[in-house]
Design an enzyme around this catalytic site. Structure first.
Site, PDB file in Angstrom:
ATOM      1  N   HIS A 305       0.841  -1.186   0.000  1.00 35.58           N
ATOM      2  CA  HIS A 305       0.000   0.000   0.000  1.00 35.58           C
ATOM      3  C   HIS A 305       0.874   1.232   0.000  1.00 35.58           C
ATOM      4  O   HIS A 305       1.942   1.221   0.624  1.00 35.58           O
ATOM      5  CB  HIS A 305      -0.928   0.017   1.229  1.00 35.58           C
ATOM      6  N   ASP A 362      -8.015  -5.139  -0.254  1.00 35.13           N
ATOM      7  CA  ASP A 362      -8.530  -5.882  -1.404  1.00 35.13           C
ATOM      8  C   ASP A 362      -8.201  -7.361  -1.363  1.00 35.13           C
ATOM      9  O   ASP A 362      -8.700  -8.126  -2.176  1.00 35.13           O
ATOM     10  CB  ASP A 362      -7.963  -5.293  -2.699  1.00 35.13           C
TER      11      ASP A 362
END
Ligand code: CMC
Length: 427
Positions: A305, A362
């Protein structure tokens, strides 16, 4: 930290204020730098640039903290509801009971779309990606709701915001129905926001649809986890589009276009595809090696991320939700085993530890959504549906900020210097 920062450029000293927010790193206010010293700062991808002031969402990527208006995401996901989080993001405080009922009623009253909007869907191929349909249809809302597009009027801004939040489930469900050739279902306002969406997506006019409360709760949580995420790419896109004074519905369509990319909202679709490609736990090692190979473009989707460099607090809740949904539906999905084992192996691997790569939101969401029955192409649509709340709240915050100005980044120009044009016959 000092309350000023000093730069020396070609022997000249320049001093700039250092601003402190309520949490997070201080920022150096360099607004006057170009005027004073004739230099820009260079920060591709905005890795060290605060583009705005905001009171909505705070992230501490190192500690894995995500707060909406100060409230930790895990508390909101466990104890609140998506509608309440929407109210919180839009209004700054949690609602009283009456305020909440009013808000929920208002959103419910806006769930239908203009009947003419239906004809737009017929212009798309049946196999069109639902995100392509979303970009088109949400952009087209700007042609339908003229009475809420004067962005200088706070009341019209509120109506436009409520319309977008309320209509997004209807528009998303219609995109799905169109792709499978089933009739559109009108909203049923006796149901919750999520229950209504599930019915419009999975129900048919020929039969009653019973909303499964476990799935309803799981979807509500997924929506909470996606509601806002500070100045991410799609939110920054909405702000940049809106900074010119553009139509609010068109700004949200711009956000949807940005979200579609695999490095952003498209990652859940890519993560599930990857899990299927891996197929069985014994193949994991091969894929881990590929992810580490500099000459192979393959990346572990659902890992890493831009901001979280410890863990993604949303991923924890998502993993628990995945287990609850699979149990409720009695699904024994081998993909969940692959996901769990891949997570374990990657978390112990030196490469992933050193680069601080952890599962993101996700990683598990695709497993849940596919167990519920959504095709992969709908995953990013669901993300867009939920993130509309954040986009709208951020857009409102920007427009109401008296210091708001059109966004206009600069560049480090590396093209040719000025040269004379040569007519084509002389080249
Ligand atoms: N698999 C393997 N290596 C990776 C991965 C990954 N998923 N992510 C980053 N790296 C490596 C990358 O190759 C680089 O190595 P090096 O320093 O040797 O060049 C290093 O880690 C830093 O990567 P980066 O691309 O500079 O990091 P970033 O902060 O710019 O990118 C990211 C963040 C999310 C785009 C990236 O981690 C990625 O592509 N992940 C896979 C896609 C994904 O899951 N995206 C969803 C993000 S969460 C949902 C959302 O908020 O939109």
């Amino acid at each position: 930290m000092a309350d000023t920062a000093e730069f020396t450029i070609e022997g000249e000293k320049y001093e700039y204020p250092v601003l402190s927010g309520s949490c997070g790193p201080d920022v150096i206010d360099i607004r006057k730098l170009y005027g004073d010293a004739n230099v820009f700062t260079f920060d591709p991808g905005f890795k060290a640039t605060a583009s705005c002031e905001s009171g909505l969402t705070f992230i501490n990527g190192r500690e894995g903290v995500l707060l909406h208006r100060g409230y930790p995401i895990d508390q909101l996901a466990q104890q609140s509801s998506f509608m309440e989080v929407a109210y919180l993001l839009l209004n700054g405080e949690l609602p009283s009971k009456d305020e909440f009922e009013d808000f929920e009623r208002t959103i419910t009253l806006h769930t239908m779309v203009h009947e003419q909007l239906k004809t737009l869907y017929n212009g798309f191929r049946r196999d069109a990606h639902p995100m392509a349909i979303m970009c088109g249809v949400v952009g087209a809302l700007s042609a339908f709701y003229h009475d809420s597009t004067d962005i200088t009027d706070p009341e019209q801004r509120t109506i436009a915001s409520h319309r977008m939040i309320a209509k997004m489930p209807t528009i998303a469900a219609m995109a799905y129905k169109y792709s499978i050739g089933q009739p559109f279902l009108y909203p049923d306002n006796s149901l919750s926001y999520v229950g209504n969406f599930l019915r419009m997506t999975f129900g048919v006019p020929a039969e009653d649809y019973r909303v499964n409360p476990v799935i309803e709760r799981a979807m509500d949580r997924i929506f909470i986890l996606h509601a806002d995420h500070e100045q991410n790419a799609s939110t920054s896109t909405v702000r940049l589009a809106g900074s010119s004074g553009a139509n609010p519905f068109a700004c949200i369509a711009a956000g949807i276009a940005c979200l579609w990319g695999p490095a952003h909202g498209g990652a859940n679709e890519a993560a599930l595809r990857m899990l299927h490609e891996i197929g069985t736990p014994d193949q994991i090692g091969k894929y881990i090696d590929r992810a580490k190979d500099k000459d192979d473009p393959f990346r572990l989707m659902g890992f890493g991320h831009r901001v979280y460099k410890n863990f993604d607090p949303r991923a924890k809740v998502m993993k628990e939700t995945a287990a609850a949904v699979l149990e409720e539906l009695g699904v024994d999905d081998p993909i969940f085993d692959v996901a769990r084992e891949l997570e374990q192996i990657a978390l112990e691997d030196e490469y992933f530890i050193e680069k601080k790569l952890y599962p993101n939101v996700d990683f598990y969401s695709g497993v849940i959504l596919s167990a519920i029955g959504f095709p992969t192409t709908m995953f990013t649509v669901l993300f867009a549906l939920a993130r509309t709340v954040g986009w709208v709240a951020q857009w409102n915050e920007m427009i109401s900020d008296p210091a708001q100005t059109i966004g206009r980044p600069r560049q480090l120009y590396t093209g040719p210097e000025m040269r004379d044009y040569t007519p084509i016959g002389e080249r």
